[in-house]
Design a protein around this motif. Structure first.
Motif, PDB file in Angstrom:
ATOM      1  N   LYS A 176      -1.721  10.293   4.550  1.00 13.81           N
ATOM      2  CA  LYS A 176      -2.180   9.301   3.612  1.00 13.81           C
ATOM      3  C   LYS A 176      -1.732   8.088   3.996  1.00 13.81           C
ATOM      4  O   LYS A 176      -2.487   7.045   4.113  1.00 13.81           O
ATOM      5  CB  LYS A 176      -1.715   9.665   2.265  1.00 13.81           C
ATOM      6  N   ILE A 177      -0.384   8.029   4.328  1.00 13.45           N
ATOM      7  CA  ILE A 177       0.448   6.872   4.805  1.00 13.45           C
ATOM      8  C   ILE A 177      -0.029   6.461   6.095  1.00 13.45           C
ATOM      9  O   ILE A 177      -0.376   5.224   6.292  1.00 13.45           O
ATOM     10  CB  ILE A 177       1.841   7.057   4.622  1.00 13.45           C
ATOM     11  N   GLU A 203       2.471   1.693  -3.272  1.00 15.19           N
ATOM     12  CA  GLU A 203       1.496   2.387  -4.436  1.00 15.19           C
ATOM     13  C   GLU A 203       1.272   3.786  -4.138  1.00 15.19           C
ATOM     14  O   GLU A 203       1.245   4.654  -5.037  1.00 15.19           O
ATOM     15  CB  GLU A 203       0.247   1.431  -4.217  1.00 15.19           C
ATOM     16  N   LEU A 204       1.302   4.247  -3.015  1.00  8.14           N
ATOM     17  CA  LEU A 204       0.911   5.656  -2.427  1.00  8.14           C
ATOM     18  C   LEU A 204       2.053   6.544  -2.818  1.00  8.14           C
ATOM     19  O   LEU A 204       1.926   7.705  -3.522  1.00  8.14           O
ATOM     20  CB  LEU A 204       0.600   5.832  -1.038  1.00  8.14           C
ATOM     21  N   LYS A 229       0.910  -1.343  -0.034  1.00 15.46           N
ATOM     22  CA  LYS A 229       0.125   0.078   0.143  1.00 15.46           C
ATOM     23  C   LYS A 229       0.736   1.368  -0.140  1.00 15.46           C
ATOM     24  O   LYS A 229       0.594   2.113  -0.817  1.00 15.46           O
ATOM     25  CB  LYS A 229      -0.878  -0.068   1.404  1.00 15.46           C
ATOM     26  N   VAL A 230       2.031   1.089   0.771  1.00 14.16           N
ATOM     27  CA  VAL A 230       2.912   2.538   0.893  1.00 14.16           C
ATOM     28  C   VAL A 230       3.426   2.498  -0.596  1.00 14.16           C
ATOM     29  O   VAL A 230       3.654   3.777  -0.973  1.00 14.16           O
ATOM     30  CB  VAL A 230       3.995   2.108   1.963  1.00 14.16           C
ATOM     31  N   LEU A 287       1.583  13.765   2.353  1.00 15.42           N
ATOM     32  CA  LEU A 287       1.755  12.234   2.002  1.00 15.42           C
ATOM     33  C   LEU A 287       1.549  11.461   3.286  1.00 15.42           C
ATOM     34  O   LEU A 287       1.083  10.498   3.817  1.00 15.42           O
ATOM     35  CB  LEU A 287       3.167  11.822   1.364  1.00 15.42           C
ATOM     36  N   THR A 323      -4.152  15.433  -4.961  1.00 16.11           N
ATOM     37  CA  THR A 323      -3.834  14.241  -4.143  1.00 16.11           C
ATOM     38  C   THR A 323      -4.817  14.418  -2.946  1.00 16.11           C
ATOM     39  O   THR A 323      -4.593  13.622  -1.907  1.00 16.11           O
ATOM     40  CB  THR A 323      -2.383  14.453  -3.786  1.00 16.11           C
ATOM     41  N   ARG A 324      -5.791  15.413  -3.094  1.00 12.08           N
ATOM     42  CA  ARG A 324      -6.807  15.631  -1.916  1.00 12.08           C
ATOM     43  C   ARG A 324      -8.326  15.760  -2.553  1.00 12.08           C
ATOM     44  O   ARG A 324      -8.464  16.337  -3.581  1.00 12.08           O
ATOM     45  CB  ARG A 324      -6.186  16.502  -1.344  1.00 12.08           C
ATOM     46  N   ALA A 369      -3.607   4.788   5.694  1.00  9.97           N
ATOM     47  CA  ALA A 369      -3.419   3.302   4.892  1.00  9.97           C
ATOM     48  C   ALA A 369      -2.870   2.397   5.782  1.00  9.97           C
ATOM     49  O   ALA A 369      -3.197   1.244   5.543  1.00  9.97           O
ATOM     50  CB  ALA A 369      -2.789   3.568   3.637  1.00  9.97           C
ATOM     51  N   GLN A 415       2.312   7.064  -6.857  1.00  8.14           N
ATOM     52  CA  GLN A 415       1.376   7.851  -7.464  1.00  8.14           C
ATOM     53  C   GLN A 415       1.937   9.212  -7.384  1.00  8.14           C
ATOM     54  O   GLN A 415       1.724  10.273  -7.989  1.00  8.14           O
ATOM     55  CB  GLN A 415       0.047   7.805  -6.568  1.00  8.14           C
ATOM     56  N   ARG A 416       3.059   9.814  -6.352  1.00  5.09           N
ATOM     57  CA  ARG A 416       3.552  10.932  -6.344  1.00  5.09           C
ATOM     58  C   ARG A 416       5.046  10.837  -6.693  1.00  5.09           C
ATOM     59  O   ARG A 416       5.915  11.637  -6.284  1.00  5.09           O
ATOM     60  CB  ARG A 416       3.450  11.233  -4.989  1.00  5.09           C
TER      61      ARG A 416
END
Length: 602
Positions: A451-452, A415-416, A412-413, A448, A479-480, A455, A419-420
């Protein structure tokens, strides 16, 4: 004169520097002589004590046997790199503190790189050995790898190793022996750190830190690199820009334990504080008038992030703060420039705003937090990265991001961060955790963390530091989600918040005063919406079963200052006052907002 050793303590944030220094002071009976009982003595600044981080470098000295050990506590965060670089010039060696479980972290690398470049002799201290999950042998291998990565020479690679527990107050060279106290560490400093080289010739002192006292004004702190300092000598100051003028010193202090004592003369190699030079600045050289030779200028890393500070013009202007005018904000920012050398302040086209640039969001948010505690009210626009041109192409700052996360959440991390525009460089196991290392644009780090943490159910630990400038990586998508904006002035009601909870998450509580244009929550969709949070329940004399259900309000999201700065977008601002942190739109009037958004889409 006592025999001297000048040593700086360097470590990543929270690896136990300040606690270890506390124990040294206790065991050398300095606390008892000065009747000190406070923990984390060197974190003297209120912000440092709250956050558990060192922001400003501190000087103390420790008498041990017939030696005087000048100990310099340095900040552990790369945002305060300007501070680290300067104070390392005063040292001949460093204690590199590394956590026995976490191992070398991004900031460890950052401060060690600076120390090795100055050819300082390192002693490696593997701290927190009393942790149940310690892994000293693996950590030692990681430290060796780091030294080799950073190009350490043979002399630096033959570093002594001390195992310690700062909290318990012991150190040992051999884990099989029963440790008693910190004497092995003090012995190692005396044996392994070289004494200051005595250079004969005319006087040279470089000012590396500034202090301020309301009674005597500016105090310059630095090391005598050559000759002997006597306050009766004819002295000159050589400014960073090369100008030279003569000066008279009123008082000289040396560090004795945790206090300063006045002296008339300071020998070569010692660290002292000088009173009486009004225009003393960091990097200036104080030298003999007959032979004024400057020392090499201290290089400071350039700023990578800028923000615009403006006067507070919200409807709540002046209600909570003492200092609200642009003149007062300007004076405060220019006063900060005197000792915060990694900061840059420029005036903009508007008389009410200033462009302030620094090493990172933490660097600038510490300044904002200090200002609000002093009684300032101001508004801050969103942080912007500072672009450069390299070979005719646009380049941006890239950071090294390290995330420690349970294995289940690693995907998951990745992937996040991907994306950036983040690239995974390294992945390794550390006990039950995965250590992920990325190169990511500074733009991508903003916002970020939240988000992390969401997640990974709050289990991830993130650290980042500036790496280098690289060619622009391309645009990063939105991103938001959108935000909820208040359309009225007055106190928010529980009834209105309750009826709007399905639209998104709120940042305010019932009863809180809000104004039109203030951001009161995050919308669950991508667009912004305007909401009426002042709406009350219409009272009638009719009763209906089930209509008076109990109101259940979800606790609001409360932002810290850094989180608020990372959250806002280009048409939003953070309003900072001594009592509140509010988010708002730049244009409070809905018609002006529409005009601004139409202009953007065109």
């Amino acid at each position: 004169m006592k025999k001297l050793r000048n040593v700086a303590i360097i470590a990543h944030v929270d690896h136990g520097k300040t606690t270890l220094v506390d124990q040294i002071l206790k065991q050398c009976e300095i606390f008892r002589k000065n009747q000190i009982v406070r923990e984390r003595f060197l974190d003297s600044n209120e912000l440092e004590r709250e956050r558990g981080i060192t922001i400003l470098a501190k000087n103390i000295s420790i008498p041990y046997k017939d030696y005087k050990i000048n100990l310099i506590d340095t900040p552990g965060h790369a945002d305060f790199g300007g501070e680290v670089e300067r104070v390392l010039k005063m040292a001949d060696g460093v204690l590199l503190l590394v956590d026995s479980f976490e191992g070398p972290m991004p900031q460890t690398r950052f401060v060690l790189e600076k120390a090795l470049a100055l050819h300082l002799k390192p002693i490696v201290v593997i701290n927190k050995i009393d942790r149940p999950d310690n892994r000293p042998n693996e950590v030692l291998n990681e430290i060796f790898d780091l030294f080799i990565d950073l190009g350490a020479d043979e002399n630096q690679l033959e570093f002594p190793i001390i195992y310690a527990s700062g909290r318990e107050g012991w150190a040992t060279k051999n884990l099989n022996e029963k440790p008693k106290n910190l004497i092995p560490l003090l012995d190692s400093i005396i044996k392994d750190i070289p004494p200051p080289q005595h250079q004969s010739g005319t006087l040279q002192i470089q000012i590396t830190t500034l202090d301020y006292n309301d009674y005597v004004g500016r105090i310059g702190i630095g090391r005598v690199f050559r000759g002997t300092l006597n306050k009766n000598n004819n002295l000159s100051i050589i400014k960073r820009n090369g100008l030279i003028h003569s000066v008279t010193i009123k008082q000289i202090f040396v560090f004795e334990g945790i206090t300063r004592i006045e002296v008339d003369e300071v020998q070569c190699g010692d660290i002292c504080a000088i009173v009486g030079i009004d225009d003393v600045d960091i990097g200036d050289t104080i030298a003999d008038t007959l032979n004024p030779e400057p020392l090499p200028i201290i290089s400071i890393d350039e700023p990578t992030i800028s923000m615009t500070f403006t006067v507070n013009n919200s409807p709540f202007y002046g209600k909570e703060g003492k200092y609200v005018t642009s003149r007062q904000i300007k004076e405060r920012l220019y006063k900060e420039l005197e000792h915060n050398v990694a900061l840059d302040v420029q005036e903009t086209n508007s008389p009410d705003s200033f462009k302030v640039s620094g090493r990172g969001i933490l660097h600038l948010s510490i300044l904002i937090e200090s200002m609000r505690r002093e009684g300032f009210e101001l508004q801050i626009r969103e942080p912007k990265v500072i672009y450069k041109e390299i070979d005719g192409r646009k380049a941006e700052p890239i950071e090294i991001l390290v995330v420690d996360v349970p294995s289940a959440y690693a995907g998951k991390v990745i992937e996040l961060v991907g994306q950036r525009k983040g690239e995974l460089i390294k992945m390794e196991n550390k006990g039950s955790l995965n250590k992920l290392e990325f190169h990511i644009p500074s733009r991508g780090i903003m916002g970020l963390r939240t988000k992390i943490l969401t997640a990974t159910s709050g289990e991830a630990v993130m650290h980042h530091r500036f790496y280098q400038y690289e060619y622009f990586k391309g645009s990063i998508g939105k991103t938001r989600n959108g935000v909820m904006i208040s359309i009225g002035d007055g106190p928010a009601t529980a009834y209105a918040i309750d009826s709007l909870q399905d639209r998104g998450k709120f940042f305010i509580e019932p009863g809180e005063m809000v104004y039109s244009g203030q951001i009161v929550g995050e919308h669950s969709k991508e667009n912004d919406i305007e909401v009426n949070v002042q709406r009350g329940k219409k009272l009638t004399n009719m009763r209906a079963s089930g209509s008076d259900k109990a109101i259940k309000i979800i606790p609001p999201i409360k932002f810290s200052l850094e989180e608020a700065l990372e959250y806002i977008e280009d048409d939003e601002m953070v309003e900072v006052t001594p009592k509140s942190i509010r988010l708002r739109k730049v244009y409070l009037d809905p018609h002006e907002r529409k005009k601004f958004n139409l202009g953007k889409t065109k």
